[in-house]
Design a protein around this motif. Structure first.
Motif, PDB file in Angstrom:
ATOM      1  N   GLN A  58       0.835  -1.196   0.000  1.00  0.00           N
ATOM      2  CA  GLN A  58       0.000   0.000   0.000  1.00  0.00           C
ATOM      3  C   GLN A  58       0.873   1.250   0.000  1.00  0.00           C
ATOM      4  OE1 GLN A  58      -2.135  -1.175   3.627  1.00  0.00           O
ATOM      5  NE2 GLN A  58      -4.034  -0.917   2.483  1.00  0.00           N
ATOM      6  N   THR A  59       0.308   2.348  -0.484  1.00  0.00           N
ATOM      7  CA  THR A  59       0.997   3.633  -0.439  1.00  0.00           C
ATOM      8  C   THR A  59       1.174   4.044   1.016  1.00  0.00           C
ATOM      9  OG1 THR A  59       0.043   4.276  -2.554  1.00  0.00           O
ATOM     10  CG2 THR A  59       0.861   6.053  -1.146  1.00  0.00           C
ATOM     11  N   GLY A  60       2.390   4.380   1.388  1.00  0.00           N
ATOM     12  CA  GLY A  60       2.670   4.711   2.780  1.00  0.00           C
ATOM     13  C   GLY A  60       2.797   6.200   3.023  1.00  0.00           C
ATOM     14  N   LEU A  61       2.488   6.600   4.234  1.00  0.00           N
ATOM     15  CA  LEU A  61       2.652   7.972   4.692  1.00  0.00           C
ATOM     16  C   LEU A  61       3.676   7.953   5.815  1.00  0.00           C
ATOM     17  CD1 LEU A  61      -1.129   8.873   5.052  1.00  0.00           C
ATOM     18  CD2 LEU A  61       0.342   9.344   3.094  1.00  0.00           C
ATOM     19  N   THR A  62       4.575   8.928   5.836  1.00  0.00           N
ATOM     20  CA  THR A  62       5.600   8.995   6.868  1.00  0.00           C
ATOM     21  C   THR A  62       5.745  10.425   7.355  1.00  0.00           C
ATOM     22  OG1 THR A  62       6.809   7.211   5.781  1.00  0.00           O
ATOM     23  CG2 THR A  62       8.016   8.509   7.390  1.00  0.00           C
ATOM     24  N   ASP A  63       5.788  10.577   8.667  1.00  0.00           N
ATOM     25  CA  ASP A  63       6.062  11.871   9.269  1.00  0.00           C
ATOM     26  C   ASP A  63       7.194  11.657  10.262  1.00  0.00           C
ATOM     27  OD1 ASP A  63       6.193  14.280  10.612  1.00  0.00           O
ATOM     28  OD2 ASP A  63       4.018  14.523  10.709  1.00  0.00           O
ATOM     29  N   VAL A 102       7.318  13.140  14.051  1.00  0.00           N
ATOM     30  CA  VAL A 102       6.629  12.496  15.173  1.00  0.00           C
ATOM     31  C   VAL A 102       6.730  10.974  15.120  1.00  0.00           C
ATOM     32  CG1 VAL A 102       5.028  14.391  15.601  1.00  0.00           C
ATOM     33  CG2 VAL A 102       4.415  12.622  13.943  1.00  0.00           C
ATOM     34  N   TRP A 103       7.633  10.447  14.289  1.00  0.00           N
ATOM     35  CA  TRP A 103       7.857   9.014  14.152  1.00  0.00           C
ATOM     36  C   TRP A 103       6.576   8.281  13.801  1.00  0.00           C
ATOM     37  CZ3 TRP A 103      11.557   7.095  18.541  1.00  0.00           C
ATOM     38  CH2 TRP A 103      12.734   7.835  18.507  1.00  0.00           C
ATOM     39  N   LEU A 104       5.886   8.778  12.810  1.00  0.00           N
ATOM     40  CA  LEU A 104       4.597   8.222  12.431  1.00  0.00           C
ATOM     41  C   LEU A 104       4.668   7.626  11.029  1.00  0.00           C
ATOM     42  CD1 LEU A 104       1.460   8.081  12.927  1.00  0.00           C
ATOM     43  CD2 LEU A 104       1.369  10.202  11.624  1.00  0.00           C
ATOM     44  N   THR A 105       4.142   6.433  10.888  1.00  0.00           N
ATOM     45  CA  THR A 105       3.983   5.835   9.565  1.00  0.00           C
ATOM     46  C   THR A 105       2.585   5.245   9.485  1.00  0.00           C
ATOM     47  OG1 THR A 105       4.811   3.673  10.257  1.00  0.00           O
ATOM     48  CG2 THR A 105       6.427   5.231   9.359  1.00  0.00           C
ATOM     49  N   GLY A 106       2.085   5.121   8.279  1.00  0.00           N
ATOM     50  CA  GLY A 106       0.775   4.519   8.076  1.00  0.00           C
ATOM     51  C   GLY A 106       0.573   4.218   6.607  1.00  0.00           C
ATOM     52  N   ALA A 107      -0.422   3.430   6.321  1.00  0.00           N
ATOM     53  CA  ALA A 107      -0.728   3.052   4.946  1.00  0.00           C
ATOM     54  C   ALA A 107      -2.239   2.983   4.767  1.00  0.00           C
ATOM     55  CB  ALA A 107      -0.092   1.706   4.605  1.00  0.00           C
ATOM     56  N   PRO A 108      -2.860   4.065   4.291  1.00  0.00           N
ATOM     57  CA  PRO A 108      -4.309   4.025   4.077  1.00  0.00           C
ATOM     58  C   PRO A 108      -4.666   3.021   2.991  1.00  0.00           C
ATOM     59  CG  PRO A 108      -3.390   6.118   3.327  1.00  0.00           C
ATOM     60  CD  PRO A 108      -2.280   5.353   3.950  1.00  0.00           C
ATOM     61  N   ASP A 109      -5.855   2.466   3.090  1.00  0.00           N
ATOM     62  CA  ASP A 109      -6.291   1.468   2.117  1.00  0.00           C
ATOM     63  C   ASP A 109      -6.420   2.066   0.724  1.00  0.00           C
ATOM     64  OD1 ASP A 109      -6.417  -0.458   4.109  1.00  0.00           O
ATOM     65  OD2 ASP A 109      -8.527  -0.051   4.532  1.00  0.00           O
ATOM     66  N   VAL A 110      -6.984   3.267   0.636  1.00  0.00           N
ATOM     67  CA  VAL A 110      -7.232   3.902  -0.656  1.00  0.00           C
ATOM     68  C   VAL A 110      -7.018   5.405  -0.549  1.00  0.00           C
ATOM     69  CG1 VAL A 110      -9.002   4.439  -2.393  1.00  0.00           C
ATOM     70  CG2 VAL A 110      -8.933   2.160  -1.362  1.00  0.00           C
ATOM     71  N   ILE A 111      -6.321   5.956  -1.529  1.00  0.00           N
ATOM     72  CA  ILE A 111      -6.296   7.401  -1.733  1.00  0.00           C
ATOM     73  C   ILE A 111      -6.850   7.591  -3.140  1.00  0.00           C
ATOM     74  CG2 ILE A 111      -4.923   9.511  -1.849  1.00  0.00           C
ATOM     75  CD1 ILE A 111      -2.805   8.034  -0.143  1.00  0.00           C
ATOM     76  N   MET A 112      -7.906   8.366  -3.244  1.00  0.00           N
ATOM     77  CA  MET A 112      -8.580   8.514  -4.539  1.00  0.00           C
ATOM     78  C   MET A 112      -8.896   9.979  -4.808  1.00  0.00           C
ATOM     79  SD  MET A 112     -12.404   7.161  -3.521  1.00  0.00           S
ATOM     80  CE  MET A 112     -13.234   7.856  -4.922  1.00  0.00           C
ATOM     81  N   LEU A 113      -9.183  10.263  -6.055  1.00  0.00           N
ATOM     82  CA  LEU A 113      -9.616  11.598  -6.455  1.00  0.00           C
ATOM     83  C   LEU A 113     -10.960  11.439  -7.153  1.00  0.00           C
ATOM     84  CD1 LEU A 113      -8.867  14.597  -6.532  1.00  0.00           C
ATOM     85  CD2 LEU A 113      -7.942  14.202  -8.821  1.00  0.00           C
ATOM     86  N   PRO A 114     -12.065  11.624  -6.413  1.00  0.00           N
ATOM     87  CA  PRO A 114     -13.390  11.485  -7.008  1.00  0.00           C
ATOM     88  C   PRO A 114     -13.605  12.517  -8.121  1.00  0.00           C
ATOM     89  CG  PRO A 114     -13.531  11.463  -4.615  1.00  0.00           C
ATOM     90  CD  PRO A 114     -12.137  11.884  -4.969  1.00  0.00           C
ATOM     91  N   PRO A 115     -14.453  12.205  -9.085  1.00  0.00           N
ATOM     92  CA  PRO A 115     -14.732  13.147 -10.165  1.00  0.00           C
ATOM     93  C   PRO A 115     -15.188  14.502  -9.618  1.00  0.00           C
ATOM     94  CG  PRO A 115     -15.722  11.020 -10.645  1.00  0.00           C
ATOM     95  CD  PRO A 115     -15.204  10.955  -9.236  1.00  0.00           C
ATOM     96  N   PHE A 116     -14.637  15.551 -10.185  1.00  0.00           N
ATOM     97  CA  PHE A 116     -14.967  16.945  -9.871  1.00  0.00           C
ATOM     98  C   PHE A 116     -14.452  17.412  -8.509  1.00  0.00           C
ATOM     99  CE2 PHE A 116     -18.385  15.186 -12.555  1.00  0.00           C
ATOM    100  CZ  PHE A 116     -18.053  15.836 -13.736  1.00  0.00           C
ATOM    101  N   TRP A 117     -13.726  16.587  -7.792  1.00  0.00           N
ATOM    102  CA  TRP A 117     -13.131  17.005  -6.531  1.00  0.00           C
ATOM    103  C   TRP A 117     -11.809  17.703  -6.813  1.00  0.00           C
ATOM    104  CZ3 TRP A 117     -13.801  14.041  -1.432  1.00  0.00           C
ATOM    105  CH2 TRP A 117     -15.126  13.657  -1.269  1.00  0.00           C
ATOM    106  N   LYS A 118     -11.396  18.557  -5.896  1.00  0.00           N
ATOM    107  CA  LYS A 118     -10.136  19.271  -6.043  1.00  0.00           C
ATOM    108  C   LYS A 118      -9.043  18.720  -5.133  1.00  0.00           C
ATOM    109  CE  LYS A 118     -12.397  23.521  -7.385  1.00  0.00           C
ATOM    110  NZ  LYS A 118     -12.567  24.941  -7.118  1.00  0.00           N
ATOM    111  N   LYS A 119      -9.383  17.843  -4.233  1.00  0.00           N
ATOM    112  CA  LYS A 119      -8.434  17.307  -3.263  1.00  0.00           C
ATOM    113  C   LYS A 119      -8.638  15.807  -3.133  1.00  0.00           C
ATOM    114  CE  LYS A 119      -5.494  19.130  -0.264  1.00  0.00           C
ATOM    115  NZ  LYS A 119      -4.129  19.118  -0.644  1.00  0.00           N
ATOM    116  N   SER A 120      -7.574  15.103  -2.822  1.00  0.00           N
ATOM    117  CA  SER A 120      -7.683  13.651  -2.677  1.00  0.00           C
ATOM    118  C   SER A 120      -8.566  13.281  -1.491  1.00  0.00           C
ATOM    119  CB  SER A 120      -6.292  13.041  -2.510  1.00  0.00           C
ATOM    120  OG  SER A 120      -5.638  13.593  -1.393  1.00  0.00           O
ATOM    121  N   HIS A 121      -9.050  12.052  -1.509  1.00  0.00           N
ATOM    122  CA  HIS A 121      -9.970  11.546  -0.488  1.00  0.00           C
ATOM    123  C   HIS A 121      -9.401  10.234   0.047  1.00  0.00           C
ATOM    124  CE1 HIS A 121     -13.776  10.779   1.512  1.00  0.00           C
ATOM    125  NE2 HIS A 121     -13.848   9.612   0.923  1.00  0.00           N
ATOM    126  N   ILE A 122      -9.353  10.096   1.362  1.00  0.00           N
ATOM    127  CA  ILE A 122      -8.821   8.897   2.013  1.00  0.00           C
ATOM    128  C   ILE A 122      -9.955   7.942   2.350  1.00  0.00           C
ATOM    129  CG2 ILE A 122      -7.611   8.030   4.066  1.00  0.00           C
ATOM    130  CD1 ILE A 122      -5.812   9.683   2.307  1.00  0.00           C
TER     131      ILE A 122
END
Length: 128
Positions: free
Chosen positions: A49-54, A57-77
């Motif tokens: 999965q696509t991972g996120l790292t900060d 603060v020693w944070l990592t994570g992997a959301p199931d889906v990052i998508m861009l719905p039609p007509f949206w301007k920002k990604s959706h988790i």
């Protein structure tokens, strides 16, 4: 998921894990086919999965889906979880009175949303 085991996983619990995984993969497949999937397609060639790292603060994570719905301007988790219908109805009725395990899932999803929006790759688009 690889929980510590004192005894073998019961077949019904293994089935529950498999149902959740299959549900997640079904959503990923559909979103990829629809052309809105931004994260890794774990049902295709991508193994992880696509991972996120900060690192601050020693944070990592992997959301199931990052998508861009039609007509949206920002990604959706999207974070896929499976549970009993009664628990879902209880959470809808009173979001402040959720079982402990579900409170941590809500925190997980909020954290992923925050981190995904802070990433440089988080797309912002102009919609015509």
């Amino acid at each position: 998921m690889n929980p510590a085991q004192e005894s073998p996983i019961k077949p019904w619990l293994r089935g529950w894990f498999d149902i959740g995984s299959n549900l997640e993969h079904d959503w990923v497949r559909r979103l990829a086919k629809y052309g809105v999937l931004l994260s890794a397609d774990v049902t295709g060639e991508d193994e992880h999965q696509t991972g996120l790292t900060d690192p601050e603060v020693w944070l990592t994570g992997a959301p199931d889906v990052i998508m861009l719905p039609p007509f949206w301007k920002k990604s959706h988790i999207v974070e896929v979880k499976t549970t009993e219908h009664e628990k879902v109805m209880k959470m809808i009725a009173d979001p402040n009175d959720t079982p402990y395990s579900h409170q941590k899932y809500l925190r997980q999803c909020k954290l992923y949303i925050s981190e995904a929006n802070a990433q440089e790759w988080s797309p912002t688009v102009v919609v015509c």
